[in-house]
Design a protein around this motif. Sequence first.
Motif, PDB file in Angstrom:
ATOM      1  N   LYS A 141       0.834  -1.209   0.000  1.00 53.56           N
ATOM      2  CA  LYS A 141       0.000   0.000   0.000  1.00 53.56           C
ATOM      3  C   LYS A 141       0.865   1.254   0.000  1.00 53.56           C
ATOM      4  CE  LYS A 141      -4.323  -1.407   2.275  1.00 53.56           C
ATOM      5  NZ  LYS A 141      -5.022  -1.385   3.573  1.00 53.56           N
ATOM      6  N   ASN A 161       2.537   1.698  -3.267  1.00 52.10           N
ATOM      7  CA  ASN A 161       1.517   2.139  -4.214  1.00 52.10           C
ATOM      8  C   ASN A 161       1.265   3.641  -4.109  1.00 52.10           C
ATOM      9  OD1 ASN A 161      -0.354   1.666  -6.257  1.00 52.10           O
ATOM     10  ND2 ASN A 161      -2.025   1.357  -4.815  1.00 52.10           N
ATOM     11  N   LEU A 162       1.154   4.147  -2.881  1.00 49.43           N
ATOM     12  CA  LEU A 162       0.951   5.584  -2.667  1.00 49.43           C
ATOM     13  C   LEU A 162       2.127   6.385  -3.199  1.00 49.43           C
ATOM     14  CD1 LEU A 162      -0.607   5.813   0.932  1.00 49.43           C
ATOM     15  CD2 LEU A 162      -1.674   6.466  -1.232  1.00 49.43           C
ATOM     16  N   LYS A 163       3.344   5.871  -2.939  1.00 53.78           N
ATOM     17  CA  LYS A 163       4.548   6.543  -3.398  1.00 53.78           C
ATOM     18  C   LYS A 163       4.546   6.638  -4.928  1.00 53.78           C
ATOM     19  CE  LYS A 163       8.713   4.924  -2.712  1.00 53.78           C
ATOM     20  NZ  LYS A 163       9.841   4.213  -2.053  1.00 53.78           N
ATOM     21  N   LEU A 164       4.234   5.511  -5.568  1.00 52.71           N
ATOM     22  CA  LEU A 164       4.208   5.474  -7.034  1.00 52.71           C
ATOM     23  C   LEU A 164       3.118   6.390  -7.595  1.00 52.71           C
ATOM     24  CD1 LEU A 164       4.785   1.670  -7.722  1.00 52.71           C
ATOM     25  CD2 LEU A 164       6.368   3.547  -8.167  1.00 52.71           C
ATOM     26  N   LYS A 165       1.955   6.406  -6.948  1.00 49.88           N
ATOM     27  CA  LYS A 165       0.873   7.285  -7.389  1.00 49.88           C
ATOM     28  C   LYS A 165       1.316   8.736  -7.373  1.00 49.88           C
ATOM     29  CE  LYS A 165      -3.584   5.061  -6.479  1.00 49.88           C
ATOM     30  NZ  LYS A 165      -4.668   4.925  -5.502  1.00 49.88           N
ATOM     31  N   SER A 166       1.981   9.128  -6.274  1.00 54.03           N
ATOM     32  CA  SER A 166       2.383  10.524  -6.156  1.00 54.03           C
ATOM     33  C   SER A 166       3.502  10.854  -7.140  1.00 54.03           C
ATOM     34  CB  SER A 166       2.760  10.852  -4.702  1.00 54.03           C
ATOM     35  OG  SER A 166       4.149  10.924  -4.537  1.00 54.03           O
ATOM     36  N   GLU A 167       4.430   9.912  -7.364  1.00 57.36           N
ATOM     37  CA  GLU A 167       5.467  10.106  -8.384  1.00 57.36           C
ATOM     38  C   GLU A 167       4.835  10.249  -9.760  1.00 57.36           C
ATOM     39  OE1 GLU A 167       8.503   7.047  -8.323  1.00 57.36           O
ATOM     40  OE2 GLU A 167       8.911   7.434  -6.205  1.00 57.36           O
ATOM     41  N   ASN A 168       3.824   9.438  -9.998  1.00 60.66           N
ATOM     42  CA  ASN A 168       3.119   9.471 -11.278  1.00 60.66           C
ATOM     43  C   ASN A 168       2.450  10.831 -11.502  1.00 60.66           C
ATOM     44  OD1 ASN A 168       2.456   8.162 -13.650  1.00 60.66           O
ATOM     45  ND2 ASN A 168       0.529   7.349 -12.856  1.00 60.66           N
ATOM     46  N   GLN A 169       1.859  11.375 -10.446  1.00 64.51           N
ATOM     47  CA  GLN A 169       1.234  12.696 -10.529  1.00 64.51           C
ATOM     48  C   GLN A 169       2.259  13.770 -10.859  1.00 64.51           C
ATOM     49  OE1 GLN A 169      -0.844  12.947  -6.731  1.00 64.51           O
ATOM     50  NE2 GLN A 169      -2.814  13.028  -7.791  1.00 64.51           N
TER      51      GLN A 169
END
Length: 80
Positions: free
Chosen positions: A43, A46-54
């Motif tokens: 989890k 996943n949050l880290k990747l989501k924020s990097e993606n943003q």
Amino acid sequence: TMSSDDGDMENQAELEEKTRLINQVLELQHTLEDLSARVDAVKEENLKLKSENQVLGQYIENLMSASSVFQTTDTKSKRK
């Protein structure tokens, strides 16, 4: 009637079975703890990747808006 030896053996068997079950329960608890920890780690990742993606998405948007290639309104810059 049962002799005291039979009773002892029965108690012994019962005790062994209880011990086996308790150990099984403890093992399952540890497995569950491990799985929960892994879920938490996933989890977090996943949050880290989501924020990097943003951040990357924002960066790409900024690049596109700064670059004349992506300005569809300006026809003069669309040379081949």
